[in-house]
Scaffold this active site. Structure first.
Site, short mmCIF file in Angstrom:
data_model
loop_
_atom_site.label_atom_id
_atom_site.label_comp_id
_atom_site.label_asym_id
_atom_site.label_seq_id
_atom_site.Cartn_x
_atom_site.Cartn_y
_atom_site.Cartn_z
N SER A 285 -6.92 -6.93 3.23
CA SER A 285 -7.00 -5.84 4.21
C SER A 285 -5.96 -4.74 3.94
O SER A 285 -6.00 -4.09 2.90
CB SER A 285 -6.84 -6.42 5.62
OG SER A 285 -7.17 -5.48 6.60
N ASP A 296 -4.19 3.05 -8.08
CA ASP A 296 -5.00 4.23 -8.40
C ASP A 296 -4.15 5.42 -8.82
O ASP A 296 -4.58 6.25 -9.64
CB ASP A 296 -5.87 4.62 -7.19
CG ASP A 296 -7.12 3.78 -7.09
OD1 ASP A 296 -7.30 2.87 -7.92
OD2 ASP A 296 -7.92 4.02 -6.17
N LYS A 310 -11.18 -7.61 1.38
CA LYS A 310 -11.56 -7.19 2.73
C LYS A 310 -11.42 -5.68 2.84
O LYS A 310 -10.30 -5.16 2.89
CB LYS A 310 -10.70 -7.86 3.80
CG LYS A 310 -11.06 -7.43 5.22
CD LYS A 310 -10.12 -8.05 6.24
CE LYS A 310 -10.46 -7.60 7.65
NZ LYS A 310 -10.18 -6.16 7.88
#
Length: 528
Positions: A285, A296, A310
């Site tokens: 999560s 990224d 999740k």
């Protein structure tokens, strides 16, 4: 014959009419009729509340695995735990042999200010005895917690001196820390373990990073292993510690396909310097949002095993009676556009570790394959990363299967190890504190006595938990390490001593340190 045709035609009309009536039935009316039918005909008496609670639970089960319903009391307890503080006296405790013992004193709390110590036995709370049968952790918690500013009287026995003491305390807010540990691994590398994202996470991270920088930190290992998530806003705050201003942290997409974008503010404590993030199969999560953003933007090297997967965002919907529906309202995506949500059809969704262990993935990261359609590029260095099933680390570290050994888990679950470690500490606390003045000397010099390990092994065998012949030496070493960590956390005031001991055998942490020391390898992992 004519009459037969008329009857047949009438039957068709009636059937059509019945179908029309059925089509016009209000589903809500059907629900209430069902409720009344159960109340009127079921063998046991059931109230409206019982049936409605069961119906709500049934509806939640038909949605995704993360949409949940919390009753009034459960909702209040959840909100308190996520606020990051509660009104109490700042102790951790356990019931052992029908007696209540303090196992740890939380820094800065009323208990520390009043001079309470780990190992003190609580005899009475507000003149009421708390020894004997009938006491549970919950009943004790209700006695200790209360309104901020309210008084609390304790009568304690300090065993190693034999003194019975009376202490008057005033309840105050006690931090329920999300930063589980923060310390220097060496002269230049700091370590922070983040267990959850709650209402105080950003402030705790600021404090920890500032303190570590004062100690000379130039590199950081951020440990998110086992972190199941929490407040998304707090994850944005932590990402802000490491990203530059106006870098996208994630975006969400609701059922109307509209998007909301969330950016960093550029007010972080560690925007530069080597950063390694540790993850495992239980990292989920909000932890995955943070990890995905740092990966990224090529800001961190991610080490460990593929995270849980999740990628659904829950929003609380309050009900008038104080209960809460926590409903999935959107999907979130990393800055490169990755969805990290894994498929949630099937009974094995939550059986995460065992499913991956049986597939071989926890031992070999190459077992899990991402299709080309789930390949993405990082935003700066254009490295290949993957979506659709958790965050895949840049450096894979297999799990130690001995740590997952059923014997160790069974001994821990049975309470046998806890009992013997507690008894040993209860009998030797004064001597240990005299011999090891601080944690550093204890960590360097103390060894768990072999007789204690033998007693635990014999007690486990007597309870039907016989130690396997395979990997026996490694099992005993890991058992001794856990016992030493427990003893350290109960001997010395501080919230990070248990992890400091256990981290000596953390394979992912060892790999992180190796990468930081070998700058070429660290840089290579951040290149395409």
């Amino acid at each position: 014959m004519m009459q037969l045709k008329k009857c047949f035609a009438l039957s068709l009309v009636l059937a059509g009419f019945a179908s029309l009536l059925q089509a016009q039935v209000n589903p809500k009316e059907k629900f209430w009729q069902t409720l009344k039918a159960i109340q009127g005909n079921y063998v046991d008496s059931l109230t409206d509340e019982q049936l409605v609670e069961a119906a709500i639970a049934g509806m939640m089960n038909r949605l995704d695995p993360h949409s949940r319903y919390f009753g009034k009391q459960e909702s209040a307890e959840m909100q308190e735990s996520m606020q990051g503080k509660f009104a109490g006296i700042g102790i951790q405790y356990m019931m052992e042999n029908d007696s209540l013992y303090i196992t740890q004193i939380l820094e800065g709390g009323p208990a520390e200010k009043a001079g309470l110590q780990a190992g003190d036995r609580i005899l009475r709370i507000d003149s009421q005895a708390v020894t004997g049968n009938g006491q549970t952790n919950y009943t004790i918690m209700k006695k200790i917690r209360g309104q901020k500013g309210s008084a609390l009287s304790l009568e304690i026995l300090r065993k190693y001196t034999g003194a019975v003491l009376k202490k008057e305390l005033v309840r105050d807010f006690v931090a329920d820390h999300s930063v589980k540990a923060a310390y220097m691994l060496d002269a230049k590398t700091g370590y922070i373990n983040l267990r959850i994202f709650n209402g105080t996470t950003r402030q705790e991270m600021d404090k920890a990073l500032i303190a570590l920088k004062k100690q000379g930190m130039q590199n950081l290992v951020l440990d998110l292993q086992g972190n199941g998530g929490g407040y998304v806003q707090s994850a944005i705050g932590v990402a802000d510690e490491f990203l530059q201003k106006d870098q996208l942290v994630f975006y969400s997409e609701g059922r109307d396909r509209g998007r909301d974008y969330y950016y960093s503010g550029g007010f972080g404590q560690f925007p530069e310097g080597k950063l390694v993030v540790l993850i495992d199969q239980s990292t989920a999560s909000a932890s995955e949002i943070l990890t995905g953003a740092l990966q990224d933007w090529d800001r961190a090297v991610v080490v460990g095993r593929r995270s849980f997967g999740k990628g659904l965002m829950q929003r609380p919907v309050p009900v008038f009676d104080g209960s809460v529906l926590e409903l999935t309202g959107a999907r979130y995506f990393t800055p490169s556009g990755r969805s990290i949500q894994k498929p949630y059809k099937g009974a094995q969704y939550e059986d995460n570790a065992q499913t991956r262990l049986h597939s071989g993935e926890l031992l070999n990261g190459k077992v899990f394959h991402f299709p080309d359609s789930l390949k993405f590029k990082t935003l700066l260095n254009k490295r290949t990363v993957f979506g659709g099933g958790g965050i895949m680390p840049d450096m894979y570290v297999p799990i130690d299967t001995v740590e997952l050994n059923g014997w160790l888990q069974d001994v821990a679950a049975s309470g046998i190890a806890n009992k013997f470690s507690f008894d040993y500490l209860d009998a030797n606390r004064g001597q240990l504190l005299e011999q090891y003045k601080d944690f550093a000397s204890f960590n360097k010099q103390f060894t768990v006595p072999a007789i204690v390990l033998k007693q635990i092994e014999d007690a486990a065998k007597k309870a039907g938990i016989a130690a396997p012949a395979a990997n026996k030496e490694r099992l005993q070493f890991l058992l001794a390490l856990d016992l030493k960590a427990q003893l350290a956390s109960q001997l010395y005031t501080g919230n990070d001593y248990y992890l400091q001991v256990m981290n000596q055998e953390n394979a992912s942490l060892k790999e992180a340190l190796r990468l930081i020391e070998q700058s070429t390898q660290y840089s290579k992992l951040l290149k395409p």
